[in-house]
Design an enzyme around this catalytic site. Structure first.
Site, PDB file in Angstrom:
ATOM      1  N   ARG A 119       0.926  -1.132  -0.040  1.00 44.65           N
ATOM      2  CA  ARG A 119       0.121  -0.100  -0.176  1.00 44.65           C
ATOM      3  C   ARG A 119       0.864   1.079   0.056  1.00 44.65           C
ATOM      4  O   ARG A 119       1.942   1.100   0.451  1.00 44.65           O
ATOM      5  CB  ARG A 119      -0.781  -0.055   1.271  1.00 44.65           C
ATOM      6  CG  ARG A 119      -1.785  -1.158   1.198  1.00 44.65           C
ATOM      7  CD  ARG A 119      -2.884  -1.003   0.285  1.00 44.65           C
ATOM      8  NE  ARG A 119      -3.885  -2.104   0.370  1.00 44.65           N
ATOM      9  CZ  ARG A 119      -3.983  -3.361  -0.031  1.00 44.65           C
ATOM     10  NH1 ARG A 119      -2.781  -3.665  -0.719  1.00 44.65           N
ATOM     11  NH2 ARG A 119      -4.780  -4.271   0.162  1.00 44.65           N
ATOM     12  N   GLY A 121       0.729   3.798   1.993  1.00 41.68           N
ATOM     13  CA  GLY A 121       0.658   4.235   3.106  1.00 41.68           C
ATOM     14  C   GLY A 121       1.397   3.340   4.325  1.00 41.68           C
ATOM     15  O   GLY A 121       1.492   3.696   5.438  1.00 41.68           O
ATOM     16  N   CYS A 122       1.711   2.206   3.518  1.00 39.85           N
ATOM     17  CA  CYS A 122       2.252   1.364   4.797  1.00 39.85           C
ATOM     18  C   CYS A 122       3.204   0.270   4.148  1.00 39.85           C
ATOM     19  O   CYS A 122       3.181  -0.215   3.177  1.00 39.85           O
ATOM     20  CB  CYS A 122       0.783   0.089   5.230  1.00 39.85           C
ATOM     21  SG  CYS A 122       1.576  -0.991   6.549  1.00 39.85           S
ATOM     22  N   GLY A 123       4.372   0.100   5.037  1.00 36.11           N
ATOM     23  CA  GLY A 123       5.609  -0.453   4.444  1.00 36.11           C
ATOM     24  C   GLY A 123       5.661  -1.857   4.962  1.00 36.11           C
ATOM     25  O   GLY A 123       6.473  -2.671   4.638  1.00 36.11           O
ATOM     26  N   CYS A 125       2.568  -3.770   5.276  1.00 35.02           N
ATOM     27  CA  CYS A 125       1.187  -4.787   4.962  1.00 35.02           C
ATOM     28  C   CYS A 125       1.666  -6.211   4.647  1.00 35.02           C
ATOM     29  O   CYS A 125       2.476  -6.207   3.509  1.00 35.02           O
ATOM     30  CB  CYS A 125       0.573  -4.189   3.945  1.00 35.02           C
ATOM     31  SG  CYS A 125      -0.062  -2.296   4.413  1.00 35.02           S
TER      32      CYS A 125
END
Length: 280
Positions: A119, A121-123, A125
């Site tokens: 994603r 916004g997320c490293g 996930c």
């Protein structure tokens, strides 16, 4: 019957598109029609040895750099020489970024392959256990000094260097500055992790020595950003926004100088102040 993928890299989507819109004032009766540039966000499937590894939502630009930087910060490679080549395949559902690894490195990668769904916004996930959190190997950070005026110079140059950011106001940037503050590489992406991976890939491909400069990022400095910087071997990070507590903890562990809330007249130093000097 399976068909051989066709290289259609020349058909990559644009970095930005124009979209119709209306500006509506709370107190006005008539909206103002017009168009606005929007950053393109596309699914990019990284594929190693014909085996899909991850799908990241990214800006479809500088994908060769992305392949190198992502591969390093994910721990798939240790050096640029372990990548034999990259190729982009354009499909109806998105992009496939094929990364050809050296045979020995490919065998090691496939032996410990993990599947994640990325994603912007997320490293992290997709990981299944706390032990899988990214952690770069501990190494001695370069013995270097950065003059405070050089940080100010890099910040001044960064505004002008964010071409896609100026057009869309919707992307992050990561930049590499020489010790005098001159920017030598800038990469932009809808994802802050992707922007840094692209920059790291560009530096790897150019053979840049991490001891001869510092990182500047426009996003907040999370622990993943620190771990990526540590993979590169960078000693100094300058972030426009504030760091998280875990980012500070990891920066201390890696011996990285972490500067944040960087403005035209001040910068907040959280750790590693001994690397900063007041002169030019």
């Amino acid at each position: 019957m399976l068909t051989k993928p066709v290289d259609r890299s020349s058909e990559l989507p644009p970095r930005a598109v124009r979209a119709p819109m209306r500006v509506v004032a709370y107190t006005a009766s008539e909206p103002l029609p017009g168009t606005r540039s929007l950053a393109v966000e596309a699914p990019v499937n990284l594929v190693y040895g014909s085996v899909p590894h991850a799908v990241m939502m990214a800006t479809p630009a500088d994908l060769d750099d992305f392949a190198y930087g992502f591969s390093l910060t994910e721990g798939i490679i240790e050096s640029a020489a372990e990548i034999r080549g990259t190729r982009v395949e354009v499909g109806p559902d998105g992009l496939r970024l094929h990364v050809e690894l050296a045979p020995g490195r490919l065998r090691e990668h496939l032996a410990r392959k993990r599947a994640i769904s990325g994603r912007t916004g997320c490293g992290v996930c997709g990981i299944e256990d706390l032990t899988e959190l990214p952690r770069a190997e501990m190494r001695d950070a370069p013995d270097m000094r950065v003059a405070l005026p050089a940080i100010a110079e890099a910040l001044r140059g960064l505004d002008a260097a964010q071409v896609l950011g100026a057009e869309t106001r919707a992307v992050h940037a990561a930049a590499w500055a020489r010790l005098d503050g001159t920017l030598v590489a800038v990469r932009e992406d809808v994802g802050r992790h992707n922007a840094l991976d692209k920059l790291i890939g560009a530096l790897m491909r150019a053979g840049t020595d991490p001891a001869h400069g510092f990182l500047v990022i426009t996003s907040r400095c999370s622990f993943e950003m620190v771990e990526k910087a540590a993979r590169l071997g960078a000693a100094v990070i300058v972030a426009i926004s504030a760091p998280t507590s875990l980012a500070l903890e990891r920066a201390k562990a890696h011996g990285i100088t972490l500067c944040a809330i960087a403005r035209s007249d001040t910068v907040t130093v959280f750790t590693g102040a001994e690397r900063l000097i007041s002169g030019t």
